[in-house]
Design a protein around this motif. Structure first.
Motif, PDB file in Angstrom:
ATOM      1  N   ASN A   3      34.188  51.125  37.890  1.00  0.00           N
ATOM      2  CA  ASN A   3      34.854  52.028  38.819  1.00  0.00           C
ATOM      3  C   ASN A   3      36.363  52.012  38.616  1.00  0.00           C
ATOM      4  OD1 ASN A   3      32.537  52.951  40.231  1.00  0.00           O
ATOM      5  ND2 ASN A   3      32.449  50.997  41.286  1.00  0.00           N
ATOM      6  N   VAL A   4      37.005  53.116  38.983  1.00  0.00           N
ATOM      7  CA  VAL A   4      38.451  53.252  38.886  1.00  0.00           C
ATOM      8  C   VAL A   4      39.026  53.156  40.290  1.00  0.00           C
ATOM      9  CG1 VAL A   4      40.333  54.796  38.242  1.00  0.00           C
ATOM     10  CG2 VAL A   4      38.278  54.688  36.837  1.00  0.00           C
ATOM     11  N   TYR A   5      40.072  52.368  40.441  1.00  0.00           N
ATOM     12  CA  TYR A   5      40.722  52.187  41.744  1.00  0.00           C
ATOM     13  C   TYR A   5      42.169  52.642  41.675  1.00  0.00           C
ATOM     14  CZ  TYR A   5      36.680  49.527  43.157  1.00  0.00           C
ATOM     15  OH  TYR A   5      35.392  49.169  43.478  1.00  0.00           O
ATOM     16  N   ILE A   6      42.595  53.297  42.742  1.00  0.00           N
ATOM     17  CA  ILE A   6      43.985  53.714  42.890  1.00  0.00           C
ATOM     18  C   ILE A   6      44.430  53.344  44.293  1.00  0.00           C
ATOM     19  CG2 ILE A   6      43.833  55.611  41.227  1.00  0.00           C
ATOM     20  CD1 ILE A   6      43.619  57.541  43.620  1.00  0.00           C
ATOM     21  N   GLY A   7      45.689  53.536  44.564  1.00  0.00           N
ATOM     22  CA  GLY A   7      46.218  53.252  45.881  1.00  0.00           C
ATOM     23  C   GLY A   7      46.666  54.522  46.576  1.00  0.00           C
ATOM     24  N   ARG A   8      46.726  54.439  47.876  1.00  0.00           N
ATOM     25  CA  ARG A   8      47.214  55.525  48.722  1.00  0.00           C
ATOM     26  C   ARG A   8      47.997  54.877  49.858  1.00  0.00           C
ATOM     27  NH1 ARG A   8      43.772  60.393  51.408  1.00  0.00           N
ATOM     28  NH2 ARG A   8      45.620  61.618  51.741  1.00  0.00           N
ATOM     29  N   THR A   9      49.031  55.533  50.308  1.00  0.00           N
ATOM     30  CA  THR A   9      49.811  54.988  51.416  1.00  0.00           C
ATOM     31  C   THR A   9      48.893  54.723  52.601  1.00  0.00           C
ATOM     32  OG1 THR A   9      51.746  56.218  50.678  1.00  0.00           O
ATOM     33  CG2 THR A   9      51.794  55.377  52.923  1.00  0.00           C
ATOM     34  N   SER A  10      49.016  53.548  53.167  1.00  0.00           N
ATOM     35  CA  SER A  10      48.173  53.134  54.278  1.00  0.00           C
ATOM     36  C   SER A  10      48.409  54.016  55.502  1.00  0.00           C
ATOM     37  CB  SER A  10      48.484  51.680  54.636  1.00  0.00           C
ATOM     38  OG  SER A  10      47.788  51.279  55.774  1.00  0.00           O
ATOM     39  N   LYS A  11      47.346  54.271  56.239  1.00  0.00           N
ATOM     40  CA  LYS A  11      47.464  55.055  57.481  1.00  0.00           C
ATOM     41  C   LYS A  11      48.281  54.317  58.524  1.00  0.00           C
ATOM     42  CE  LYS A  11      44.675  58.348  56.108  1.00  0.00           C
ATOM     43  NZ  LYS A  11      45.023  59.695  55.872  1.00  0.00           N
ATOM     44  N   CYS A  19      41.581  52.493  47.124  1.00  0.00           N
ATOM     45  CA  CYS A  19      40.678  53.643  47.086  1.00  0.00           C
ATOM     46  C   CYS A  19      39.917  53.667  45.764  1.00  0.00           C
ATOM     47  CB  CYS A  19      41.465  54.943  47.219  1.00  0.00           C
ATOM     48  SG  CYS A  19      42.470  55.019  48.706  1.00  0.00           S
ATOM     49  N   MET A  20      38.621  53.982  45.856  1.00  0.00           N
ATOM     50  CA  MET A  20      37.801  54.118  44.661  1.00  0.00           C
ATOM     51  C   MET A  20      37.697  55.597  44.312  1.00  0.00           C
ATOM     52  SD  MET A  20      33.866  52.958  43.954  1.00  0.00           S
ATOM     53  CE  MET A  20      33.149  54.234  44.956  1.00  0.00           C
ATOM     54  N   VAL A  21      37.968  55.934  43.071  1.00  0.00           N
ATOM     55  CA  VAL A  21      37.902  57.328  42.630  1.00  0.00           C
ATOM     56  C   VAL A  21      36.436  57.711  42.421  1.00  0.00           C
ATOM     57  CG1 VAL A  21      38.546  58.964  40.837  1.00  0.00           C
ATOM     58  CG2 VAL A  21      40.160  57.194  41.546  1.00  0.00           C
ATOM     59  N   HIS A  50      49.030  56.141  44.044  1.00  0.00           N
ATOM     60  CA  HIS A  50      49.833  54.974  43.677  1.00  0.00           C
ATOM     61  C   HIS A  50      49.024  54.123  42.702  1.00  0.00           C
ATOM     62  CE1 HIS A  50      52.917  55.486  46.785  1.00  0.00           C
ATOM     63  NE2 HIS A  50      51.944  55.850  47.585  1.00  0.00           N
ATOM     64  N   THR A  51      49.689  53.549  41.734  1.00  0.00           N
ATOM     65  CA  THR A  51      49.040  52.610  40.832  1.00  0.00           C
ATOM     66  C   THR A  51      48.969  51.258  41.523  1.00  0.00           C
ATOM     67  OG1 THR A  51      49.939  53.786  38.938  1.00  0.00           O
ATOM     68  CG2 THR A  51      49.165  51.539  38.560  1.00  0.00           C
ATOM     69  N   LEU A  52      47.806  50.635  41.473  1.00  0.00           N
ATOM     70  CA  LEU A  52      47.651  49.323  42.096  1.00  0.00           C
ATOM     71  C   LEU A  52      48.196  48.232  41.186  1.00  0.00           C
ATOM     72  CD1 LEU A  52      44.002  49.585  43.464  1.00  0.00           C
ATOM     73  CD2 LEU A  52      46.118  49.782  44.756  1.00  0.00           C
ATOM     74  N   TRP A  53      48.772  47.213  41.779  1.00  0.00           N
ATOM     75  CA  TRP A  53      49.179  46.043  41.017  1.00  0.00           C
ATOM     76  C   TRP A  53      47.936  45.418  40.413  1.00  0.00           C
ATOM     77  CZ3 TRP A  53      52.428  43.967  45.618  1.00  0.00           C
ATOM     78  CH2 TRP A  53      53.629  44.660  45.679  1.00  0.00           C
ATOM     79  N   HIS A  54      48.107  44.719  39.314  1.00  0.00           N
ATOM     80  CA  HIS A  54      46.972  44.139  38.601  1.00  0.00           C
ATOM     81  C   HIS A  54      46.125  43.229  39.499  1.00  0.00           C
ATOM     82  CE1 HIS A  54      44.573  42.619  35.329  1.00  0.00           C
ATOM     83  NE2 HIS A  54      44.889  41.389  35.692  1.00  0.00           N
ATOM     84  N   ASN A  55      46.770  42.395  40.297  1.00  0.00           N
ATOM     85  CA  ASN A  55      46.016  41.459  41.138  1.00  0.00           C
ATOM     86  C   ASN A  55      45.253  42.181  42.255  1.00  0.00           C
ATOM     87  OD1 ASN A  55      48.444  42.048  42.409  1.00  0.00           O
ATOM     88  ND2 ASN A  55      48.628  40.037  43.360  1.00  0.00           N
ATOM     89  N   ILE A  56      45.788  43.278  42.773  1.00  0.00           N
ATOM     90  CA  ILE A  56      45.096  44.059  43.807  1.00  0.00           C
ATOM     91  C   ILE A  56      43.914  44.799  43.184  1.00  0.00           C
ATOM     92  CG2 ILE A  56      45.323  45.899  45.507  1.00  0.00           C
ATOM     93  CD1 ILE A  56      46.828  43.324  46.233  1.00  0.00           C
ATOM     94  N   LYS A  57      44.118  45.349  41.999  1.00  0.00           N
ATOM     95  CA  LYS A  57      43.027  46.023  41.291  1.00  0.00           C
ATOM     96  C   LYS A  57      41.892  45.041  41.022  1.00  0.00           C
ATOM     97  CE  LYS A  57      41.978  48.561  37.115  1.00  0.00           C
ATOM     98  NZ  LYS A  57      42.424  48.932  35.793  1.00  0.00           N
ATOM     99  N   ASP A  62      36.505  42.796  42.214  1.00  0.00           N
ATOM    100  CA  ASP A  62      35.730  41.618  42.581  1.00  0.00           C
ATOM    101  C   ASP A  62      34.976  41.776  43.899  1.00  0.00           C
ATOM    102  OD1 ASP A  62      36.587  40.402  40.280  1.00  0.00           O
ATOM    103  OD2 ASP A  62      38.069  39.101  41.267  1.00  0.00           O
ATOM    104  N   THR A  63      35.459  42.643  44.775  1.00  0.00           N
ATOM    105  CA  THR A  63      34.822  42.821  46.089  1.00  0.00           C
ATOM    106  C   THR A  63      34.078  44.146  46.218  1.00  0.00           C
ATOM    107  OG1 THR A  63      36.862  43.734  47.015  1.00  0.00           O
ATOM    108  CG2 THR A  63      36.509  41.350  47.263  1.00  0.00           C
ATOM    109  N   GLU A  64      33.928  44.900  45.125  1.00  0.00           N
ATOM    110  CA  GLU A  64      33.302  46.215  45.238  1.00  0.00           C
ATOM    111  C   GLU A  64      31.856  46.133  45.702  1.00  0.00           C
ATOM    112  OE1 GLU A  64      31.957  47.530  40.781  1.00  0.00           O
ATOM    113  OE2 GLU A  64      34.010  47.872  41.342  1.00  0.00           O
ATOM    114  N   HIS A  65      31.153  45.033  45.414  1.00  0.00           N
ATOM    115  CA  HIS A  65      29.766  44.900  45.865  1.00  0.00           C
ATOM    116  C   HIS A  65      29.668  44.902  47.396  1.00  0.00           C
ATOM    117  CE1 HIS A  65      31.220  40.747  45.924  1.00  0.00           C
ATOM    118  NE2 HIS A  65      30.286  40.511  46.830  1.00  0.00           N
TER     119      HIS A  65
END
Length: 80
Positions: A3-11, A19-21, A50-57, A62-65
C-alpha cells in the motif's frame, strides 16, 4: 501488493494524518484515500498532499493490519 501512504493536514490542526491511497488520477494529481484519523474515505487534491517522514511511513506499514476491517467498512459505505 504494498500500500501507498501519504499525509494530509490533521483535522485537529496538530500535525499530519496518515492516509492510505486507494486510487489516484495521474492527470490531476487528486487521489481517493482512507484517512486513518477520520476513519473515512476522502478525496484529496495535489496541493493537500504531504510526504510522510520515513519513520511515520514505516509505522503506517507496520500497523496496516489493524486497519484492514475499518478500510473495508469505509469502502462499503463509500460505494453505497
Amino acid at each position: 501488493m504494498k500500500n501507498v501512504y501519504i499525509g494530509r493536514t490533521s483535522k485537529t490542526g496538530k500535525g499530519i494524518a496518515i492516509c492510505m491511497v486507494i486510487d489516484s488520477d495521474i492527470a490531476t494529481g487528486n487521489a481517493i484515500i482512507y484517512n486513518r484519523e477520520t476513519d473515512q474515505i476522502e478525496t484529496i487534491t495535489l496541493i493537500e498532499k504531504h510526504t510522510l517522514w520515513h519513520n511515520i511511513k514505516r509505522l503506517a506499514e507496520d500497523t496496516e493490519h489493524e486497519y484492514e476491517e475499518k478500510v473495508k467498512r469505509a469502502l462499503a459505505q463509500y460505494t453505497e
